[in-house]
Design an enzyme around this catalytic site. Structure first.
Site, PDB file in Angstrom:
ATOM      1  N   ASN A  62       0.834  -1.196   0.000  1.00 17.32           N
ATOM      2  CA  ASN A  62       0.000   0.000   0.000  1.00 17.32           C
ATOM      3  C   ASN A  62       0.874   1.254   0.000  1.00 17.32           C
ATOM      4  O   ASN A  62       1.942   1.287   0.591  1.00 17.32           O
ATOM      5  CB  ASN A  62      -0.990  -0.003   1.170  1.00 17.32           C
ATOM      6  CG  ASN A  62      -0.343  -0.086   2.533  1.00 17.32           C
ATOM      7  OD1 ASN A  62       0.639  -0.794   2.731  1.00 17.32           O
ATOM      8  ND2 ASN A  62      -0.905   0.631   3.495  1.00 17.32           N
ATOM      9  N   GLU A  64       0.397   5.291   0.623  1.00 18.95           N
ATOM     10  CA  GLU A  64      -0.484   6.354   1.087  1.00 18.95           C
ATOM     11  C   GLU A  64      -0.003   7.719   0.599  1.00 18.95           C
ATOM     12  O   GLU A  64       1.117   7.872   0.120  1.00 18.95           O
ATOM     13  CB  GLU A  64      -0.539   6.357   2.619  1.00 18.95           C
ATOM     14  CG  GLU A  64      -1.200   5.136   3.191  1.00 18.95           C
ATOM     15  CD  GLU A  64      -1.257   5.141   4.708  1.00 18.95           C
ATOM     16  OE1 GLU A  64      -1.948   4.258   5.246  1.00 18.95           O
ATOM     17  OE2 GLU A  64      -0.612   5.991   5.364  1.00 18.95           O
ATOM     18  N   CYS A  73      -4.110   0.800  -2.650  1.00 19.17           N
ATOM     19  CA  CYS A  73      -3.973  -0.456  -1.905  1.00 19.17           C
ATOM     20  C   CYS A  73      -2.903  -1.350  -2.532  1.00 19.17           C
ATOM     21  O   CYS A  73      -2.622  -1.266  -3.732  1.00 19.17           O
ATOM     22  CB  CYS A  73      -5.295  -1.213  -1.896  1.00 19.17           C
ATOM     23  SG  CYS A  73      -6.660  -0.325  -1.128  1.00 19.17           S
ATOM     24  N   GLU A  75      -2.978  -4.502  -3.259  1.00 20.92           N
ATOM     25  CA  GLU A  75      -3.483  -5.392  -4.312  1.00 20.92           C
ATOM     26  C   GLU A  75      -3.509  -4.686  -5.661  1.00 20.92           C
ATOM     27  O   GLU A  75      -3.072  -5.232  -6.670  1.00 20.92           O
ATOM     28  CB  GLU A  75      -4.902  -5.883  -3.974  1.00 20.92           C
ATOM     29  CG  GLU A  75      -4.985  -6.705  -2.721  1.00 20.92           C
ATOM     30  CD  GLU A  75      -5.324  -5.902  -1.473  1.00 20.92           C
ATOM     31  OE1 GLU A  75      -6.045  -6.416  -0.615  1.00 20.92           O
ATOM     32  OE2 GLU A  75      -4.852  -4.739  -1.339  1.00 20.92           O
ATOM     33  N   CYS A 112     -10.423  -4.657   0.083  1.00 14.87           N
ATOM     34  CA  CYS A 112     -11.536  -3.715   0.000  1.00 14.87           C
ATOM     35  C   CYS A 112     -12.342  -3.966  -1.281  1.00 14.87           C
ATOM     36  O   CYS A 112     -11.907  -4.695  -2.180  1.00 14.87           O
ATOM     37  CB  CYS A 112     -11.012  -2.276   0.047  1.00 14.87           C
ATOM     38  SG  CYS A 112     -10.198  -1.723  -1.469  1.00 14.87           S
ATOM     39  N   CYS A 115     -10.552  -3.129  -4.641  1.00 17.36           N
ATOM     40  CA  CYS A 115      -9.574  -4.152  -5.040  1.00 17.36           C
ATOM     41  C   CYS A 115     -10.280  -5.402  -5.560  1.00 17.36           C
ATOM     42  O   CYS A 115      -9.845  -6.002  -6.543  1.00 17.36           O
ATOM     43  CB  CYS A 115      -8.660  -4.500  -3.873  1.00 17.36           C
ATOM     44  SG  CYS A 115      -7.476  -3.186  -3.498  1.00 17.36           S
TER      45      CYS A 115
END
Length: 162
Positions: A62, A64, A73, A75, A112, A115
């Site tokens: 991930n 940010e 993310c 993934e 999530c 993803c």
């Protein structure tokens, strides 16, 4: 009116010890991907490792940003890397894990919705289900075959591809 019920099938392991060597290695690589997480705001690191049919493993973590919606993310970092670097490869399986110093993660962390939607698109594109391992560091592993088990009403609109 019809009342319908959804059922999913998955495997649960108390630890990595129950997995085959290939899956153990993939979980270990997802754990290694945690090291490249850029998560100074949440301090919640996520790592993923994706095994392709050509034998390559692509890792992602991930990333940010202070403007929160601008992050991505783990993934999707890995999946979009595959889309651009290995567009014809088929995804066999992927492992996802998470770590934080703020609290003890007791259960595998799942992907999530965004993803899952991207994973569903990859399955549609490659015409093959993806095996997903959600790995809790030093704990349980959940193994699932196919994203439809996790996102049964994924968005697909065939007319957009015309």
């Amino acid at each position: 009116m019809n009342k319908l019920n959804l059922t999913i099938n998955y495997e649960s392991y108390k630890s990595l010890a129950g997995l085959n060597d290939e899956d153990k290695a993939l979980c270990s690589q997802a754990e290694q991907a945690l090291k490249t997480s850029y998560s100074p705001y949440s301090n919640f690191k996520v790592g993923t490792a994706i095994r392709l049919n050509n034998g390559k493993v692509v890792m992602g973590s991930n990333q940010e940003n202070v403007a929160y919606p601008s992050g991505l993310c783990a993934e999707r970092v890995a999946l979009f890397t595959i889309g651009s670097a290995f567009p014809d490869a088929v995804i066999e399986s992927m492992a996802i894990t998470a770590q934080t110093d703020n609290f003890k993660i007791m259960n595998p962390v799942t992907s999530c919705g965004a993803c899952l939607q991207v994973m569903a698109e990859f399955e549609l594109k490659q015409k093959k289900e993806i095996e997903v391992l959600f790995y809790c560091l030093n704990g349980e592993v959940i193994k699932i075959k196919g994203i439809k088990s996790l996102l049964p009403f994924a968005f697909f609109e065939g007319r957009l591809a015309v």
